[in-house]
Design a protein around this motif. Structure first.
Motif, short mmCIF file in Angstrom:
data_model
loop_
_atom_site.label_atom_id
_atom_site.label_comp_id
_atom_site.label_asym_id
_atom_site.label_seq_id
_atom_site.Cartn_x
_atom_site.Cartn_y
_atom_site.Cartn_z
N LYS A 193 0.82 -1.22 0.00
CA LYS A 193 0.00 0.00 0.00
C LYS A 193 0.85 1.27 0.00
O LYS A 193 0.43 2.31 -0.49
CB LYS A 193 -0.91 0.01 1.23
CG LYS A 193 -1.96 -1.09 1.25
CD LYS A 193 -2.77 -1.04 2.53
CE LYS A 193 -3.77 -2.18 2.60
NZ LYS A 193 -4.54 -2.18 3.88
N SER A 198 0.76 0.82 -7.71
CA SER A 198 -0.55 0.35 -7.27
C SER A 198 -0.58 -1.16 -7.32
O SER A 198 0.25 -1.79 -8.00
CB SER A 198 -1.65 0.92 -8.18
OG SER A 198 -1.58 0.35 -9.48
N ARG A 199 -1.51 -1.76 -6.63
CA ARG A 199 -1.59 -3.22 -6.58
C ARG A 199 -1.83 -3.80 -7.96
O ARG A 199 -1.37 -4.91 -8.27
CB ARG A 199 -2.70 -3.66 -5.62
CG ARG A 199 -2.58 -5.11 -5.17
CD ARG A 199 -3.65 -5.47 -4.17
NE ARG A 199 -4.96 -5.62 -4.79
CZ ARG A 199 -6.07 -5.95 -4.14
NH1 ARG A 199 -6.02 -6.14 -2.83
NH2 ARG A 199 -7.21 -6.08 -4.77
#
Length: 432
Positions: A193, A198-199
């Motif tokens: 996070k 970003s994931r």
């Protein structure tokens, strides 16, 4: 996917015949190659020829961790050390580690077991494994490494720690499979996070987590934080390492590789076998191991077994999640810790009373351990430098013997509450 459909989906009658054949050979093998077991057989009035099928396994002697400790380091070897190509070890009930030995055939067998697990998780030769278990004497790192190599996958042998580098390589190398402890996976989920990406920019899809207990609640947290499917892998060094058991895509229990490691469920007090579905102590017998085979090794893990065919098509027995242990062992950050180990360290040092209280907790998804220890009256002082020196001395000795860092808090004599009954040595606050 199934790695070895012949063995994993075999008719149970056929499997039982294979188990019988292998047990008969194993009984003869240990009798003639392991003096420890030959003596046990003779004390029981047992001969190898008395073992005619898997039904006769109850005639065989038990083995426990104390036997491994007493035969440290190589007393249970069934082959000359010239045939041993790998030595692993885990912490035991004293400062001496529990040693396990592998021949080339044993390593191939272990890789076969882990390959079954990884394939059940959907992994294949196009995947990139990031092995964040510790490499070294601990079986996790090299075990996962060899299993991933065996299925033809790419392996990043990063080991544990260095979280920033973990995230960078996970992103840049396109890691698809993560192998580590569940608590470290939670830490990596938080790091994801805070990292620059970003994931959605990661290719991670599967997590292989073991070496410490975890729950369905934690599984959901891991899946949410890392955007993966989380799988449990079961193992113990004495039997092989990770890969003794594994979940399939249905996650309705842990399939045990019972053609290699024969499981029983026993009454912890009497040692008598328990029926299917009843909870008791899990025990394993090696059916193929060469280097250091064990008979009816008592794991102290409490669980139950189910023999009905799984929806995935595998007929291998399924094990329930481990409920706990029938001894007092703790698993802290993947390390086996016994209160008796701590007591042994304290008793060897002259400055401390044999009174302590270990508090284990989980903060930011990482196990913490605080150890309160009483200092003897003649050593207790208001001089801060002296007390810090005593604290560091004990912390260093604990790390040396147990292999784990403890936060030591020294207290004055009688500073720890006494009990009229059994002494309370451990408070485990973890809610996992």
């Amino acid at each position: 996917m199934i790695w070895n459909e012949t063995m994993e989906c075999m008719d149970r009658e056929q499997l039982r015949e294979i188990q019988s054949q292998r047990l008969v050979k194993m009984a003869e093998y240990v009798y003639y190659n392991t003096p420890f077991y030959r003596k046990k057989f003779q004390e029981m009035g047992l001969e190898p020829g008395d073992i005619k099928s898997i039904d006769d396994i109850t005639k065989l002697p038990f083995t426990n961790k104390l036997d491994l400790r007493d035969n440290y380091p190589f007393g249970l070897a069934a082959v000359p050390m010239s045939q041993i190509v790998r030595i692993h070890a885990s912490s035991g009930t004293t400062g001496k580690p529990v040693v396990v030995l592998y021949t080339r055939k044993d390593l191939a067998m272990w890789s076969e077991a882990i390959s079954r697990a990884f394939t059940a998780y959907g992994a294949g030769k196009d995947d990139i494994f990031q092995v964040a278990y510790g490499y070294g004497l601990f079986t996790g790192g090299l075990g996962a490494h060899d299993g991933a190599t065996n299925i033809g996958a790419s392996v990043i042998p990063i080991s544990s720690g260095n979280t920033q580098k973990q995230m960078t390589l996970m992103h840049d190398f396109g890691t698809t499979i993560l192998c580590c402890t569940p608590s470290y996976a939670m830490f990596l989920g938080e790091a994801m996070k805070e990292c620059p990406w970003s994931r959605d920019e990661f290719k991670l899809k599967v997590g292989v987590f073991g070496a410490e207990p975890w729950t369905e609640k934690m599984r959901k947290k891991l899946e949410e934080s890392l955007g993966i499917k989380a799988y449990d892998i079961y193992g113990l060094s004495e039997i092989a390492g990770p890969g003794v058991g594994y979940e399939c895509e249905h996650q309705c229990g842990t399939h045990l590789n019972e053609d290699l490691f024969y499981p029983e469920i026993l009454d912890p007090k009497t040692g008598e076998p328990l029926p299917e579905g009843q909870f008791g102590e899990l025990t394993f017998t090696h059916l193929t191991k060469e280097g250091m085979p064990l008979l009816r090794y008592r794991t102290h893990d409490l669980t139950a077994l189910h023999y009905d065919k799984c929806k995935c098509g595998r007929t291998l027995v399924r094990m329930d999640r481990i409920l706990g242990r029938c001894d007092d062992m703790l698993i802290i950050r993947g390390v086996n810790v016994f209160p008796s180990q701590i007591e042994d360290v304290i008793l060897k040092l002259p400055e401390y009373e044999p009174h302590f209280l270990l508090t284990v907790d989980r903060v930011n998804n990482t196990d913490t351990s605080e150890l309160k220890v009483e200092v003897k009256e003649e050593y207790f002082t208001d001089d801060m430098a002296t007390m810090v020196g005593l604290q560091k001395k004990l912390e260093g000795e604990l790390r040396s013997v147990i292999g784990l860092g403890f936060k030591v808090k020294l207290v004055e004599p009688k500073g720890i509450e006494r009990s009229e009954g059994k002494a309370k040595r451990v408070i485990d606050k973890r809610n996992i």
